[in-house]
Design a protein around this motif. Structure first.
Motif, PDB file in Angstrom:
ATOM      1  N   LYS A   1       0.827  -1.207   0.000  1.00  0.00           N
ATOM      2  CA  LYS A   1       0.000   0.000   0.000  1.00  0.00           C
ATOM      3  C   LYS A   1       0.861   1.258   0.000  1.00  0.00           C
ATOM      4  N   LYS A   2       1.949   1.225   0.814  1.00  0.00           N
ATOM      5  CA  LYS A   2       2.848   2.379   0.849  1.00  0.00           C
ATOM      6  C   LYS A   2       3.484   2.605  -0.516  1.00  0.00           C
ATOM      7  N   ALA A   3       3.874   1.495  -1.161  1.00  0.00           N
ATOM      8  CA  ALA A   3       4.486   1.640  -2.482  1.00  0.00           C
ATOM      9  C   ALA A   3       3.490   2.221  -3.482  1.00  0.00           C
ATOM     10  N   ALA A   4       2.210   1.753  -3.384  1.00  0.00           N
ATOM     11  CA  ALA A   4       1.197   2.287  -4.300  1.00  0.00           C
ATOM     12  C   ALA A   4       0.949   3.772  -4.023  1.00  0.00           C
ATOM     13  N   GLU A   5       0.857   4.122  -2.716  1.00  0.00           N
ATOM     14  CA  GLU A   5       0.660   5.536  -2.376  1.00  0.00           C
ATOM     15  C   GLU A   5       1.833   6.399  -2.825  1.00  0.00           C
ATOM     16  N   LYS A   6       3.045   5.845  -2.649  1.00  0.00           N
ATOM     17  CA  LYS A   6       4.221   6.595  -3.068  1.00  0.00           C
ATOM     18  C   LYS A   6       4.226   6.797  -4.580  1.00  0.00           C
ATOM     19  N   ALA A   7       3.867   5.710  -5.300  1.00  0.00           N
ATOM     20  CA  ALA A   7       3.814   5.840  -6.761  1.00  0.00           C
ATOM     21  C   ALA A   7       2.749   6.844  -7.182  1.00  0.00           C
ATOM     22  N   LYS A   8       1.603   6.810  -6.477  1.00  0.00           N
ATOM     23  CA  LYS A   8       0.529   7.748  -6.800  1.00  0.00           C
ATOM     24  C   LYS A   8       0.957   9.182  -6.504  1.00  0.00           C
ATOM     25  N   ALA A   9       1.646   9.356  -5.350  1.00  0.00           N
ATOM     26  CA  ALA A   9       2.102  10.701  -4.996  1.00  0.00           C
ATOM     27  C   ALA A   9       3.133  11.209  -6.005  1.00  0.00           C
ATOM     28  N   GLU A  10       4.032  10.308  -6.403  1.00  0.00           N
ATOM     29  CA  GLU A  10       5.028  10.723  -7.397  1.00  0.00           C
ATOM     30  C   GLU A  10       4.366  11.075  -8.719  1.00  0.00           C
ATOM     31  N   LYS A  11       3.345  10.285  -9.087  1.00  0.00           N
ATOM     32  CA  LYS A  11       2.634  10.579 -10.335  1.00  0.00           C
ATOM     33  C   LYS A  11       1.915  11.919 -10.250  1.00  0.00           C
ATOM     34  N   ALA A  12       1.260  12.157  -9.074  1.00  0.00           N
ATOM     35  CA  ALA A  12       0.569  13.435  -8.905  1.00  0.00           C
ATOM     36  C   ALA A  12       1.553  14.597  -8.906  1.00  0.00           C
ATOM     37  N   GLU A  13       2.723  14.351  -8.270  1.00  0.00           N
ATOM     38  CA  GLU A  13       3.728  15.417  -8.235  1.00  0.00           C
ATOM     39  C   GLU A  13       4.242  15.728  -9.641  1.00  0.00           C
ATOM     40  N   LYS A  14       4.434  14.664 -10.423  1.00  0.00           N
ATOM     41  CA  LYS A  14       4.878  14.868 -11.795  1.00  0.00           C
ATOM     42  C   LYS A  14       3.815  15.621 -12.600  1.00  0.00           C
ATOM     43  N   ALA A  15       2.525  15.249 -12.350  1.00  0.00           N
ATOM     44  CA  ALA A  15       1.449  15.934 -13.076  1.00  0.00           C
ATOM     45  C   ALA A  15       1.392  17.403 -12.681  1.00  0.00           C
ATOM     46  N   GLU A  16       1.570  17.668 -11.363  1.00  0.00           N
ATOM     47  CA  GLU A  16       1.549  19.057 -10.919  1.00  0.00           C
ATOM     48  C   GLU A  16       2.711  19.851 -11.515  1.00  0.00           C
ATOM     49  N   LYS A  17       3.883  19.179 -11.553  1.00  0.00           N
ATOM     50  CA  LYS A  17       5.031  19.865 -12.146  1.00  0.00           C
ATOM     51  C   LYS A  17       4.795  20.128 -13.630  1.00  0.00           C
ATOM     52  N   ALA A  18       4.180  19.153 -14.306  1.00  0.00           N
ATOM     53  CA  ALA A  18       3.890  19.358 -15.729  1.00  0.00           C
ATOM     54  C   ALA A  18       2.876  20.489 -15.920  1.00  0.00           C
ATOM     55  N   ASP A  19       1.851  20.504 -15.040  1.00  0.00           N
ATOM     56  CA  ASP A  19       0.864  21.589 -15.134  1.00  0.00           C
ATOM     57  C   ASP A  19       1.513  22.933 -14.845  1.00  0.00           C
ATOM     58  N   ALA A  20       2.384  22.930 -13.830  1.00  0.00           N
ATOM     59  CA  ALA A  20       3.064  24.198 -13.516  1.00  0.00           C
ATOM     60  C   ALA A  20       3.944  24.647 -14.676  1.00  0.00           C
ATOM     61  N   ALA A  21       4.603  23.659 -15.317  1.00  0.00           N
ATOM     62  CA  ALA A  21       5.459  24.015 -16.450  1.00  0.00           C
ATOM     63  C   ALA A  21       4.619  24.558 -17.605  1.00  0.00           C
TER      64      ALA A  21
ATOM     65  N   ALA B   1       1.680  26.013 -17.320  1.00  0.00           N
ATOM     66  CA  ALA B   1       1.182  27.327 -16.925  1.00  0.00           C
ATOM     67  C   ALA B   1       2.264  28.396 -17.050  1.00  0.00           C
ATOM     68  N   ASP B   2       3.500  28.018 -16.666  1.00  0.00           N
ATOM     69  CA  ASP B   2       4.599  28.981 -16.788  1.00  0.00           C
ATOM     70  C   ASP B   2       4.888  29.293 -18.254  1.00  0.00           C
ATOM     71  N   ALA B   3       4.789  28.259 -19.095  1.00  0.00           N
ATOM     72  CA  ALA B   3       5.013  28.499 -20.525  1.00  0.00           C
ATOM     73  C   ALA B   3       3.939  29.419 -21.089  1.00  0.00           C
ATOM     74  N   MET B   4       2.699  29.180 -20.665  1.00  0.00           N
ATOM     75  CA  MET B   4       1.618  30.061 -21.127  1.00  0.00           C
ATOM     76  C   MET B   4       1.832  31.487 -20.634  1.00  0.00           C
ATOM     77  N   ARG B   5       2.293  31.604 -19.379  1.00  0.00           N
ATOM     78  CA  ARG B   5       2.523  32.945 -18.840  1.00  0.00           C
ATOM     79  C   ARG B   5       3.624  33.662 -19.610  1.00  0.00           C
ATOM     80  N   GLN B   6       4.676  32.932 -19.897  1.00  0.00           N
ATOM     81  CA  GLN B   6       5.774  33.542 -20.660  1.00  0.00           C
ATOM     82  C   GLN B   6       5.308  33.936 -22.058  1.00  0.00           C
ATOM     83  N   GLU B   7       4.477  33.083 -22.645  1.00  0.00           N
ATOM     84  CA  GLU B   7       3.974  33.418 -23.974  1.00  0.00           C
ATOM     85  C   GLU B   7       3.070  34.646 -23.925  1.00  0.00           C
ATOM     86  N   ASN B   8       2.255  34.689 -22.849  1.00  0.00           N
ATOM     87  CA  ASN B   8       1.388  35.875 -22.707  1.00  0.00           C
ATOM     88  C   ASN B   8       2.214  37.148 -22.529  1.00  0.00           C
TER      89      ASN B   8
END
Length: 295
Positions: A152-172, A174-181
Motif C-alpha cells: 500500500k505504501k508503495a502504491a501511495e508513493k507511486a501515486k504521490a510521485e505521479k501526482a507530483e509529476k502531473a503538478e510539475k507538468a501543469d506548472a510548467a 502554466a509557466d510556458a503560457m505565462r511567458q507566452e502571454n
C-alpha cells in the motif's frame, strides 16, 4: 483317633479296584514257582542203584536200546509284575489370603494419581501445541499485514510521485503560457487586455475586467479550510465552463505550495457549480482564477 493318622488317610490316594485279586494271583504264582523248582532238583539228589549187566553172545547181532533221555526242564513261569505304587497325591495349595482393604485403597489412590498426572501432561502438551499454532498463525498474519502495508505504501508513493509529476507538468505548462502571454503583451503595447490576457486582438472581446473578481467573490465563501495557511500563497485554477455557465472541469495550473489549500479551492469551485454571465450576457468558455487566503 490320632490326628496325624486322620490327616494321612485324608490325603491318601483312593484304593485301586481289584487289588485283592491281584495279590491272591501273585501268591498262587509264587507257590507254583517254588513247587516246580523243588521237583526239578529232587531227581538229581536221589541215590543211584548199581546194576549188573551180563553180555549174551549170539550169532545174530542185536541193536542196542535207545539211551535214556532226560525230560526237558519245565519252563519258568513268567514273572508277575509287581503292582505299581500309587503316586502320592499332590498337596492342595492353601487358599489365597483375603484382600486387604487398606492395600486396595492405597493401590486405587496410586492409580488415580497416575491417571491425573497423565491427564495433566496431555493437557499441557495440548496447550503447548495450541500456543505454537497460534504463534505461527500470528506470525503469518503479521507478515501478510506487513506485506500488504508495504504494498500500500508503495502504491501511495507511486501515486504521490505521479501526482507530483502531473503538478510539475501543469506548472510548467502554466509557466510556458505565462511567458507566452508576456511576450504577446510586450509585442502589443497598445493592447487593452490585462496582464493575464491570452488573446491577440488589441481590444479584448472576452470577459470584462471585473468578471474574474466577481467569480472569485462568488467562490470564496464556499472555501472551507480547517487550518492556518503560512503566508499568503496564490493558487491559480483553470476552469472550463459551458455556454449556460455550468462548470465542466477545473484544474490547478499553478500550485500555491500548500496542497490542502489547493484542494480546498477546488472543492469550493465544485460547490459553486454554475458561474453567472458577464456584462455582455455571455460566459467565457475558459477562465483562470487566482485565490489567496488573505484576499
Amino acid at each position: 483317633m490320632n490326628p496325624k493318622s486322620t490327616l494321612h488317610l485324608e490325603f491318601a490316594p483312593p484304593a485301586q479296584p481289584g487289588a485283592g485279586r491281584a495279590w491272591v494271583l501273585a501268591g498262587v504264582a509264587h507257590a507254583l514257582l517254588f513247587l516246580a523248582l523243588g521237583l526239578a532238583t529232587a531227581w538229581k539228589t536221589q541215590p543211584q542203584t548199581v546194576q549188573a549187566e551180563a553180555e549174551l553172545w549170539s550169532a545174530v547181532p542185536a541193536a542196542a536200546a535207545p539211551r535214556l533221555q532226560e525230560p526237558p526242564p519245565e519252563p519258568e513261569p513268567e514273572p508277575v509284575p509287581e503292582p505299581q505304587a500309587t503316586p502320592p497325591a499332590k498337596p492342595v495349595p492353601p487358599p489365597p489370603p483375603a484382600p486387604d482393604p487398606a492395600l486396595e485403597a492405597r493401590d486405587a489412590q496410586i492409580a488415580l494419581e497416575k491417571k491425573k498426572q497423565l491427564e495433566k501432561k496431555k493437557e499441557a502438551e495440548k496447550a503447548e501445541t495450541l500456543k505454537a499454532e497460534k504463534e505461527k498463525r500470528d506470525k503469518e498474519k503479521k507478515a501478510q499485514e506487513d506485506k500488504e502495508r508495504d504494498k500500500k505504501k508503495a502504491a501511495e508513493k507511486a501515486k504521490a510521485e505521479k501526482a507530483e509529476k502531473a503538478e510539475k507538468a501543469d506548472a510548467a505548462r502554466a509557466d510556458a503560457m505565462r511567458q507566452e502571454n508576456l511576450k504577446r503583451m510586450q509585442g502589443m503595447a497598445g493592447a487593452s487586455g490585462g496582464e493575464n490576457a491570452t488573446g491577440t486582438a488589441l481590444k479584448s472581446s472576452g470577459p470584462s475586467a471585473s468578471y474574474a473578481g466577481r467569480l472569485v467573490a462568488r467562490i470564496k465563501p464556499n472555501i472551507t479550510y480547517p487550518g492556518d495557511v503560512v503566508g499568503n500563497p496564490r493558487a491559480e485554477v483553470e476552469v472550463k465552463v459551458g455556454p449556460d455557465g455550468s462548470i465542466q472541469s477545473r484544474r490547478i495550473v499553478q500550485s500555491s505550495g500548500n496542497k490542502a489549500w489547493d484542494e480546498a479551492v477546488l472543492r469550493a469551485i465544485d460547490k459553486t457549480e454554475v458561474f453567472p454571465k458577464d456584462s455582455d450576457g455571455r460566459v467565457p468558455p475558459v477562465i483562470v482564477l487566482g485565490f489567496r487566503p488573505s484576499d
